[in-house]
Design an enzyme around this catalytic site. Structure first.
Site, PDB file in Angstrom:
ATOM      1  N   HIS A 146       7.628   0.642  19.693  1.00 50.77           N
ATOM      2  CA  HIS A 146       7.622   0.511  18.231  1.00 50.77           C
ATOM      3  C   HIS A 146       8.464  -0.688  17.775  1.00 50.77           C
ATOM      4  O   HIS A 146       8.173  -1.300  16.736  1.00 50.77           O
ATOM      5  CB  HIS A 146       8.169   1.781  17.579  1.00 50.77           C
ATOM      6  CG  HIS A 146       7.182   2.912  17.506  1.00 50.77           C
ATOM      7  ND1 HIS A 146       6.246   3.024  16.501  1.00 50.77           N
ATOM      8  CD2 HIS A 146       7.004   3.973  18.317  1.00 50.77           C
ATOM      9  CE1 HIS A 146       5.537   4.122  16.689  1.00 50.77           C
ATOM     10  NE2 HIS A 146       5.972   4.721  17.795  1.00 50.77           N
ATOM     11  N   HIS A 166      -0.024   8.235  19.164  1.00 50.70           N
ATOM     12  CA  HIS A 166       0.721   7.004  19.476  1.00 50.70           C
ATOM     13  C   HIS A 166      -0.209   5.933  20.065  1.00 50.70           C
ATOM     14  O   HIS A 166      -0.826   6.142  21.109  1.00 50.70           O
ATOM     15  CB  HIS A 166       1.829   7.365  20.481  1.00 50.70           C
ATOM     16  CG  HIS A 166       2.680   6.228  20.924  1.00 50.70           C
ATOM     17  ND1 HIS A 166       4.032   6.145  20.632  1.00 50.70           N
ATOM     18  CD2 HIS A 166       2.414   5.129  21.668  1.00 50.70           C
ATOM     19  CE1 HIS A 166       4.545   5.059  21.175  1.00 50.70           C
ATOM     20  NE2 HIS A 166       3.565   4.415  21.805  1.00 50.70           N
TER      21      HIS A 166
END
Length: 248
Positions: A148, A228
């Protein structure tokens, strides 16, 4: 005349101060919380994508705001944001919308999560029902480094446009308006594995739909978490960032 000259003399400093203040006011927005080159706020690319940024609030596994989240805003690399916009355009025709839970994550937030995990504690029935808090890193549910922080990874689901979901998952984030995916976002449990079986038919169908849409746009999935995804051709594959998440 002395009086006239005096008024003229006093006017020049005032005008100078006015133009200096004007120049400062014009320059300030460009300097206020600037994003690094290559990054954008998702709302500037596609304001129709729903945002439910969990680490900027209390409804997450920390039960508090994560360090570095100053606003509930999705920031991504321009490439990742445009790819999401392409998906949004495709699913909007079906009465659906993307809903993003986390996007760019500052390195300081990743460190904050790691420190919190190492404090230890019992399982949390909502977020990690079968794992001790101190084992979340070893089990792969919390990372000491995170993709991220490179700016091209996003946690997301799909929801019906204009509708609130009645789904309240037993594990993971409370109802965020998403379709039924079998668990909520950030359910740290084997049930969250993208290909987990057995799974209710509707949840399995929704996971396949999300996976297909994201793959078609150039994202790859992390098999441990159905929500994700990372852009395969990310622009910063070896660089992590630590600027805060801000609204402007």
């Amino acid at each position: 005349m002395p009086g006239r000259a005096e008024r003229g003399a006093s006017r020049r400093p005032l005008l100078g101060a006015f133009f200096a203040a004007l120049a400062l006011a014009i320059a300030l927005p460009a300097r206020a919380n600037p994003l690094p080159a290559g990054f954008v706020r998702l709302a500037d690319i596609d304001p129709t994508i729903r945002q439910d940024i969990r680490y900027a609030g209390l409804e997450n596994f920390l039960h508090r705001k994560a360090d570095g989240y100053e606003a509930p805003v999705c920031i991504l690399t321009a490439q990742a944001a445009k790819a999401l916009s392409n998906i949004q355009k495709a699913i909007t025709a079906k009465g659906l919308t993307l809903v993003v839970f986390d996007c760019y994550r500052p390195a300081r937030a990743v460190a904050d999560m790691g420190s919190w995990t190492r404090e230890g504690g019992p399982p949390d029935p909502q977020w990690y029902p079968t794992v001790e808090r101190g084992d979340l890193i070893a089990k792969g549910y919390v990372g000491e480094l995170s993709s991220h922080s490179r700016g091209s990874t996003v946690d997301l689901a799909i929801a019906e446009t204009g509708k609130k979901s009645s789904i309240h998952p037993a594990c993971g984030a409370p109802d965020g308006g998403a379709l039924d995916f079998g668990t909520g976002f950030d359910c740290f449990d084997p049930m969250s594995e993208t290909a987990h079986r057995p799974l209710p038919a509707e949840a399995a169908t929704n996971r396949r739909m999300l996976l297909a849409a994201m793959r078609a746009a150039g994202f790859r999935n992390y098999a441990r978490e159905w929500w994700h995804f990372t852009l395969a051709k990310e622009p910063f594959p070896k660089q992590r960032f630590d600027f805060p998440v801000t609204a402007n």
